[in-house]
Design a protein around this motif. Structure first.
Motif: not given
Lengths: 346, 674
Positions: B271-276, B317-322, B329-340
């Protein structure tokens, strides 16, 4: 026949009386809102709990406001929702075209001694209401051996937190300070889900501050499989769905301490708060509050909320306003007990 | 296992129903378009699209959302290669070799290699996720705070490799980046660190202004200074056969592709280590492990393959903890969680049992999206390459407003623009003086993760966290990563310091820039002395370390021999601009360029963002570059319309109130733009 005639006449008269009784103002409100948009400012990014509450409300509330304005949700995250609270209080137009939602703890922050960056007086918001109240609980991993309030008072434990201003930290600190519990707070987790993960890894034993509804809707299996225990409820009133679990307020007999606890846990009553800027024209305040209350009874809204697994136990705008005012009217010695209680205890 | 296979097939059938496939294609197209635009990435796209998924069923929603999220890191290669401006935060590393290739007339080859390695990486990540499904829970439970801490230290250790031949500068940059990342409310006591009561800073400096400032503005500034086309032969060269050359490069480097995909997937789990930063870590890793590392930075295709494959692999990889725990695991996944949540799905065990079909439909969406994205890019690249043919006088007025508004929509505050300008100026000076910029981003992104898990690990485990097996494994990896660069660094430093002499005494621009950084660090030290001890540890350690290294650097700059030999571009930063312009012209044009940008900010405050863009484009083209006025007006109108459609209609950015709106409220009511 006559009877029905008379009935018809009476109905006409009373209907006319009703129309006449509602002040001309109502028409004003309707013509004001007709064709306008009302912005619903959300202090969180898209997708979170507050966001879903706000977006669903926005979809149904418009048709209950006279003139049926379009409600447009808009996210404005920042500074733990201070940004949006400041925006609603001092920047947004004070004409009833903006309402918004922010963290439930924000209105009490000032009272608890945190004033940096605050540009509002919580008692002066035009409170529209809260979609639900939300009892919170302490949850421990069953394997930790903390099953009851008595265990919490006698055995050592570790709970996780997510930053000093989060509910998790505030509640844990209050319990430890006020009841001298042998527990530790390990803070710095990004959020509640990470604390839960850490509980499963057996890094920490539990968390104090887990809203009952999200525990039910998202992690019920933990209770079904008896993987977790619930030793304490955090809120102002005991929730009948959680039988046999003591309530934090009842754990002290000192009226001042009780008041201080009330002050701290009152945020659970206004769990999903909505507010408008201060000094709205009174007719529009009434229109917005009425529309909020009506939405809370709207079968379509309720069906949608049920589908989303979200609780609805509405608290009216007036009730929220009274609660905030009550809390702000506490004497300084109660405030001091509360501010001492939330201090970080190491 | 058999049940899982059947479920996977069922999910594929679900997804191949024509309406879902159509939605997926739509998502991919939107994602590609957004990825092309500097500053806009998957997070923006998801935030906009999630409300639209209210009325879709779950597999269709995820087809749309993952279609978008997957491919923004495929098309972000296009502006990176053509203009040297990264399309998303994840394409900064690709710029180095990709842009160098384009300038050599090899844009087509860079495209072919980049797109295909992106697809391979993406499919690799999805495959790992699919295979890991039965293991997701135990896998995540094995990764505790100490492991996450070790990962972040591994990332930081790449500073050594990415500093190239300027280790002192690299370490200073990393330290300053770490300091900047500490701005905001501290996690332990909530102390407001270096926020100066400015609300904007409570959450810390956002990522977008930092990366766009450091990597996009300097390129645009140099475009304005050198005033020449990027590549005259680029378009003739981008065709299927030149791209095929790139595809073959991927085939020739298949082992590198697999290694980088694996590393990207693994880092994506944290979590936190993103594409940047993933792109930089993997780039550093490639430099460290490949043969002929000196060729990186000069237009080596491996410098495109490595970051592109890892950045698309990270989504899996991001999707594993999500999926397994609902931990984004990242900002985009926070949003995806919202969709869940929106679809009544609970991340956790349910996703692996009751909702296994949804999980597999997510994996399939990811796979198909990557293939589609790459196919569309390969076919469309020739058309897009035409942009590189444009003159700077047209290109700059078109790209600058997009970068500008894209930055603003990050957190929708004026602060975003101030920091964009600040990091733009700093980044341009760093580029000129051969300071490596990637270490600053590594420090900036990894700093908070490092601090968080350092405290958590110590609180929970005491010192024994260092003895956990995974931690020891990563520690060995770190030692190996540091061993060679560190040795070379010491030798070089000893050499440099031996040749210090009072005869060389001088105070040039480089020394003044270092002095500026030292002043900044000292100011940071002074202002942080009153914080609670626990909040001081990481930021002040970073300060002291940066101060020492920066001072050593200053000494070499003041007393060192002419640094021509030592400032040759090392790995990890773009080639120094080779221009024959006199210094006076360069400085004047740079001041002009940043002056125009400041003017744009002021204009936006005065008349509102969208009107300002129109006026700016017309003036900048007409007066700044002496283009014929009619042409300037046409372009101005076109850009205004485009930005209005994209940012106002599309992203519904709430515009700040402009002065003109205060004066003439009727205008504000009528337009909603000021």
């Amino acid at each position: 026949m006559r009877k029905s005639h008379r009935f018809f006449a009476a109905a006409c008269v009373s209907a006319f009386a009703l129309i006449a009784a509602v002040p001309v103002r109502a028409a004003d409100v309707a013509s004001f809102y007709k064709g306008r948009t009302v912005q619903v400012m959300i202090g969180f990014s898209a997708g979170g709990g507050y966001d879903i509450y706000a977006r669903t409300l926005a979809r149904y509330m418009g048709k209950h406001i006279p003139g049926n304005p379009t409600m447009v949700p808009q996210n404005m995250p920042g500074a733990g929702t201070l940004k949006v609270a400041n925006y609603i209080y001092s920047v947004a137009p004070k004409d009833g075209t903006v309402i918004g939602t922010f963290a439930r703890g924000i209105p009490m922050e000032k009272l608890l001694g945190r004033t940096v960056g605050q540009q509002f007086d919580a008692t002066k918001f035009t409170w529209i209401g809260s979609v639900t109240d939300e009892p919170s609980v302490c949850v421990f991993w069953a394997a930790s051996g903390i099953k009851t309030w008595q265990d919490m008072k006698t055995k050592p434990w570790k709970v996780g937190g997510s930053g000093v201003t989060s509910d998790l930290d505030i509640y844990a600190n209050v319990l430890r300070n006020m009841f001298h519990l042998p527990g530790r707070l390990i803070t710095g987790f990004p959020g509640g889900t990470e604390v839960l993960l850490s509980m499963q890894r057996r890094e920490v034993d539990g968390r104090c501050g887990w809203s009952w509804s999200s525990l039910l809707s998202r992690d019920k299996h933990l209770m079904d499989q008896k993987l977790v225990t619930i030793p304490l409820q955090l809120g102002l009133e005991a929730n009948p769905d959680i039988p046999g679990v003591p309530l934090v307020i009842d754990q002290t007999n000192d009226p001042k301490e009780k008041a201080a606890l009330r002050m701290i846990f009152s945020r659970q009553v206004m769990a999903r708060p909505f507010a408008a800027p201060p000094n709205l024209p009174p007719d529009r305040t009434k229109a917005l509050r009425d529309a909020f209350d009506a939405t809370m009874k709207d079968p379509d809204f309720l069906a949608e909320m049920k589908k989303l697994d979200l609780e609805v136990r509405p608290q009216s705008g007036l009730k929220v306003e009274q609660l905030v005012k009550e809390v702000y009217a506490y004497p300084p010695d109660v405030v001091k007990i509360a501010t001492d209680a939330i201090k970080v205890a190491k | 296992m058999e049940g899982q296979f059947a479920m996977a097939v069922h999910a594929l059938q679900l997804l191949l129903e024509w309406h879902r496939l159509l939605i997926l294609v739509l998502g991919v197209v939107i994602g590609l378009a957004i990825g092309c635009m500097p500053g806009l990435g998957g997070v923006v796209a998801l935030a906009v699209l999630i409300p639209f998924t209210y009325n879709l069923d779950a597999p269709t929603s995820f087809a749309l959302l993952l279609g978008v999220a997957a491919v923004t890191t495929t098309s972000d290669l296009i502006p990176a290669v053509l203009f040297g401006v990264p399309g998303t935060v994840g394409a900064a590393a690709t710029v180095i070799d990709g842009h160098a290739m384009a300038r050599r007339g090899e844009a087509g080859r860079a495209f072919g290699a980049g797109f295909v390695s992106a697809a391979v990486g993406g499919i690799f990540g999805a495959l790992v996720l699919a295979l890991a499904v039965p293991l997701l829970q135990p896998l995540m439970l094995a990764i505790g705070s100490p492991e996450l801490l070790a990962f972040s230290i591994f990332g930081l250790s790449m500073v050594a490799t990415l500093s190239g031949r300027a280790p002192l500068k690299g370490l200073t940059a990393a330290g300053v980046g770490l300091m900047i990342s500490m701005i905001g409310s501290g996690t332990q006591t909530g102390t407001l660190r270096w926020t100066f009561d400015w609300l904007y800073l409570f959450d810390g400096v956002p990522l977008i202004p930092v990366t766009l400032g450091l990597f996009a503005l300097p390129e645009l500034a140099d475009m304005a200074i050198n005033r020449r086309k990027i590549a005259s032969g680029a378009i003739a060269e981008v065709n299927l056969s030149s791209q095929w050359e790139g595809v073959r490069d991927v085939y020739r480097n298949w082992w590198l592709v697999l290694k980088c995909s694996a590393l990207g997937t693994a880092l994506g789990v944290v979590p936190g280590i993103g594409s940047a930063v993933i792109d930089w870590i993997v780039y550093g890793y490639a430099v460290r492990t490949e043969k002929n590392p000196e060729r990186f930075g000069t237009g080596d295709v491996r410098g495109v393959i490595a970051p592109e494959s890892s950045n698309n692999a990270k989504e899996g990889g991001h999707l594993v903890p999500t999926i397994a725990f609902g931990v984004p695991a990242g900002a985009s996944m926070t949003l995806l969680l919202g969709a869940f949540l929106l679809h009544g799905l609970t991340p956790g065990p349910d996703m692996l049992t009751k909702n296994l079909d949804i999980t597999y439909s997510i994996i399939w969406s990811l796979t198909i999206a990557h293939v589609l994205g790459t196919a569309i890019c390969l076919v469309g690249a020739r058309q897009l390459a035409r942009f590189a043919e444009m003159r700077h006088a047209i290109l700059l007025p078109m790209v600058m407003p997009i970068v500008f508004v894209a930055t603003f929509q990050a957190t929708r505050s004026w602060g975003d623009l101030y920091f964009l300008l600040f990091f733009g100026i700093v980044g341009w000076i760093m580029k000129r003086f051969a300071w490596p910029r990637p270490p600053m981003v590594l420090g900036f992104v990894l700093g908070p993760i490092f601090e968080r898990y350092l405290f958590l690990s110590n609180e929970i485990y005491g010192a024994s966290w260092m003895l956990r097996p995974v931690v020891i494994g990563i520690a060995i990896l770190i030692a190996w990563a540091l061993y060679r660069p560190l040795g070379g660094t010491v030798v070089r430093l000893v050499h440099e310091f031996r040749h210090l002499s009072r005869e060389h005494l001088k105070l040039n621009g480089k020394a003044i820039f270092t002095l500026f950084l030292i002043a900044l660090i000292v100011a940071a030290l002074i202002t942080s002395s009153g914080w609670p001890e626990i909040e001081q540890i990481v930021p002040r350690t970073a300060c002291w370390a940066a101060l020492i290294v920066a001072t050593l650097n200053l000494i070499t700059e003041i007393f060192g021999a002419d640094q021509a030999a030592t400032t040759v571009a090392g790995h990890g930063h773009a080639l120094e601009e080779k221009s024959d312009l006199p210094m006076g012209v360069i400085v004047r044009r740079a001041v002009e360029f940043f002056g125009w940008l400041i003017g744009l900010v002021a204009l936006a405050a005065l008349i509102g963002f969208i009107p300002a863009i129109g006026v700016f484009v017309v003036i900048y083209m007409g007066i700044g570059f002496r283009e014929p006025l009619p042409r300037a007006i046409v372009f101005g109108a076109a850009m205004t319309l485009f930005c209005y459609a994209l940012f106002d209609r599309g992203l519904s950015v709430p515009w700040p109130q402009a002065v003109l709106g205060d004066w003439v409220p009727a205008l504000r009511d009528a337009s909603g733009l000021m």
